[in-house]
Design a protein around this motif. Structure first.
Motif, PDB file in Angstrom:
ATOM      1  N   LEU A  50       0.828  -1.198   0.000  1.00 49.63           N
ATOM      2  CA  LEU A  50       0.000   0.000   0.000  1.00 49.63           C
ATOM      3  C   LEU A  50       0.868   1.256   0.000  1.00 49.63           C
ATOM      4  O   LEU A  50       2.025   1.239   0.426  1.00 49.63           O
ATOM      5  N   ILE A  51       0.296   2.338  -0.467  1.00 51.63           N
ATOM      6  CA  ILE A  51       0.922   3.652  -0.397  1.00 51.63           C
ATOM      7  C   ILE A  51       0.336   4.385   0.797  1.00 51.63           C
ATOM      8  O   ILE A  51      -0.889   4.424   0.982  1.00 51.63           O
ATOM      9  N   VAL A  52       1.203   4.946   1.622  1.00 48.74           N
ATOM     10  CA  VAL A  52       0.767   5.682   2.811  1.00 48.74           C
ATOM     11  C   VAL A  52       0.972   7.166   2.543  1.00 48.74           C
ATOM     12  O   VAL A  52       2.097   7.652   2.433  1.00 48.74           O
ATOM     13  N   SER A  53      -0.117   7.886   2.424  1.00 45.78           N
ATOM     14  CA  SER A  53      -0.097   9.320   2.125  1.00 45.78           C
ATOM     15  C   SER A  53      -0.640  10.097   3.317  1.00 45.78           C
ATOM     16  O   SER A  53      -1.419   9.556   4.118  1.00 45.78           O
ATOM     17  N   PRO A  54      -0.256  11.363   3.459  1.00 47.39           N
ATOM     18  CA  PRO A  54      -1.010  12.197   4.400  1.00 47.39           C
ATOM     19  C   PRO A  54      -2.495  12.124   4.054  1.00 47.39           C
ATOM     20  O   PRO A  54      -2.876  12.092   2.882  1.00 47.39           O
ATOM     21  N   GLY A  55      -3.347  12.064   5.062  1.00 42.05           N
ATOM     22  CA  GLY A  55      -4.778  12.058   4.809  1.00 42.05           C
ATOM     23  C   GLY A  55      -5.189  13.300   4.053  1.00 42.05           C
ATOM     24  O   GLY A  55      -4.620  14.388   4.240  1.00 42.05           O
ATOM     25  N   MET A  56      -6.175  13.156   3.183  1.00 47.21           N
ATOM     26  CA  MET A  56      -6.615  14.314   2.412  1.00 47.21           C
ATOM     27  C   MET A  56      -7.230  15.367   3.321  1.00 47.21           C
ATOM     28  O   MET A  56      -7.971  15.052   4.268  1.00 47.21           O
ATOM     29  N   ILE A  57      -6.903  16.618   3.056  1.00 44.41           N
ATOM     30  CA  ILE A  57      -7.580  17.757   3.673  1.00 44.41           C
ATOM     31  C   ILE A  57      -8.412  18.397   2.572  1.00 44.41           C
ATOM     32  O   ILE A  57      -7.874  19.077   1.696  1.00 44.41           O
TER      33      ILE A  57
END
Length: 455
Positions: A50-57
């Motif tokens: 999986l890719i771990v990104s900052p959660g969308m704002i």
């Protein structure tokens, strides 16, 4: 070091690039980033593959609570924030409409906070409204009550038959409001369409018997976006107000904003997922569920919009999630249908598929346009980055994982969306807010309400 949570084995999007690292979380904050972090007794999320990104704002979201007994059945905090969690959105900035009363002073913002108490699955920041009737103290009251920015319409807005509904500004109200907002140092975001012209063109089209979405688009030509942007730039120069243009739907508007910024005006813009995906020639086949304003424009313009996103001329991408009840979309006359799209649940997956998988956007730029740039523009402390000391807000993305959007899987109060039936080539596998799982493919949306209003 003891952790509450360790996210292991994922490809993590860091400010300098993506790396296969682990993330240790303590008390809702990122405490460590590195390889082979010892989880000890901590909960472990295995993000392998999986890719771990900052959660969308999401910087542009409409919740209609309180509804003032008129919009009670539109989108509420419970369903709206559940959909956010399922869509990988860990925070959003809520617009000062379509609540009743609109958020324009201390009393109305407190009613909003009361309406959302114990109902939030994600974190919520607040816009305050700029309207002709809150120039005598309302703007300062909103600043005192913690809004992160202000919102105004130069397009026609609100229903004058409803007491307390939002209202567009006239030129004087815009000028005076910008003078006052400049003193707060906060942004003024503006819906830029020429209301008198679009209203009249729409009226004339209906008098000719036009009812199609294509005719609706034609009644709001590109110059009706560009003209008010020019005026806003002039007013910004005069007042020193920091400005942001919401949901820009045309290349010309973006270019004008970029040019003004290069000349020293503090101005930025956003576009929306639907302006990067749908196009005018297919709207009538989809129906009024895809109506919005500014309108979705021609297919020939899509890649020009994408070019400007890739070039950094568009600071971030939003949903402009603006739901209503099904009856307001159930009409054969596009001019009479409610103008708003339900989209917050399909922003991250659709953008990842269209931007990263289909067009080769870097993962860092992807995280910038969904999170980092939003946090920086609105000064959201501790949000928008995977970096030690920041909130542990993550979205886990499963790439190359196509699925079809089904009505029954939507968390909205009213399960209508133009994305229903569309195949998206990636999925949100999990969402984590301040170190707590609020959604996963395996467990669904958590019923625990840990979101909060930031003031």
């Amino acid at each position: 070091m003891a952790f509450d949570l360790v996210v292991k084995n994922g490809l993590v999007i860091l400010p300098g690039g993506e790396k296969n690292v682990d993330i240790g979380v303590t008390d809702g904050k990122i405490a460590a980033i590195g390889t082979d972090i010892d989880a000890g007794d901590a909960r472990v999320v295995d993000a392998a593959g999986l890719i771990v990104s900052p959660g969308m704002i999401d910087a542009h979201v409409h919740i209609s609570e309180p509804g003032g007994s008129i919009r009670d059945h539109w989108e509420g905090y419970d369903t709206g924030t559940r959909a956010s969690a399922k869509g990988g959105v860990t925070s959003f900035i809520e617009m000062p409409l379509n609540q009743i009363p609109a958020t324009v002073d201390a009393e109305s913002i407190q009613k909003k906070f009361d309406a959302g108490e114990d109902k939030l699955s994600v974190d919520v920041y607040s816009y305050g409204g700029l309207v002709p009737f809150n120039l005598n103290g309302g703007i300062q009251e909103l600043d005192d009550n913690g809004v992160v920015a202000y919102k105004a319409f130069v397009a026609t807005a609100g229903d004058r038959t409803i007491e307390g509904d939002f209202m567009n500004v006239d030129d004087y109200s815009l000028y005076e409001g910008m003078r006052q907002i400049a003193k707060t140092g906060k942004l003024l975001s503006i819906h830029a369409e020429n209301g008198p012209i679009t209203d009249k063109l729409g009226q004339l089209a209906q008098e000719r018997g036009e009812t199609s979405l294509a005719a609706y688009v034609d009644s709001r030509p590109v110059f009706t976006e560009v003209e008010p942007i020019q005026k806003i730039i002039l007013f910004a120069r005069e007042t020193g107000c920091r400005v942001h243009i919401v949901h820009v739907a045309c290349e010309e508007g973006i270019d004008l904003i970029h040019q003004a910024a290069s000349e020293g005006v503090d101005i930025t813009c956003e576009t929306c997922t639907h302006y990067l995906y749908f196009y005018k020639e297919e709207l009538d086949d989809i129906g009024p569920v895809v109506k919005c304003s500014p309108p979705i424009r021609e297919k020939s313009r899509l890649e020009g919009m994408w070019d400007r996103v890739f070039d950094g001329k568009v600071m971030f991408v939003t949903s402009d999630h603006s739901p209503c009840t099904p009856d307001l979309k159930d009409t054969d006359n596009a001019f009479e249908a409610w103008g708003g799209i339900s989209g917050i649940q399909n922003n991250v997956d659709m953008l990842f598929d269209e931007a990263v998988q289909k067009r080769g956007m870097s993962l860092v730029q992807f995280s910038d346009i969904i999170a980092t740039n939003v946090a920086e523009r609105f000064a959201l402390e501790g949000k928008g980055r995977i970096e030690v000391g920041y909130d542990a807000d993550f979205v886990l993305i499963k790439g190359d994982s196509p699925y079809t959007v089904e009505k029954e899987e939507l968390e909205y109060r009213n399960k209508i969306s133009p994305y229903i039936g569309r195949e998206i080539g990636a999925q949100v596998a999990g969402t984590i807010l301040r170190g707590e799982e609020i959604y996963s493919l395996e467990n669904g949306v958590s019923d625990v309400k840990i979101g909060k209003f930031y003031k």
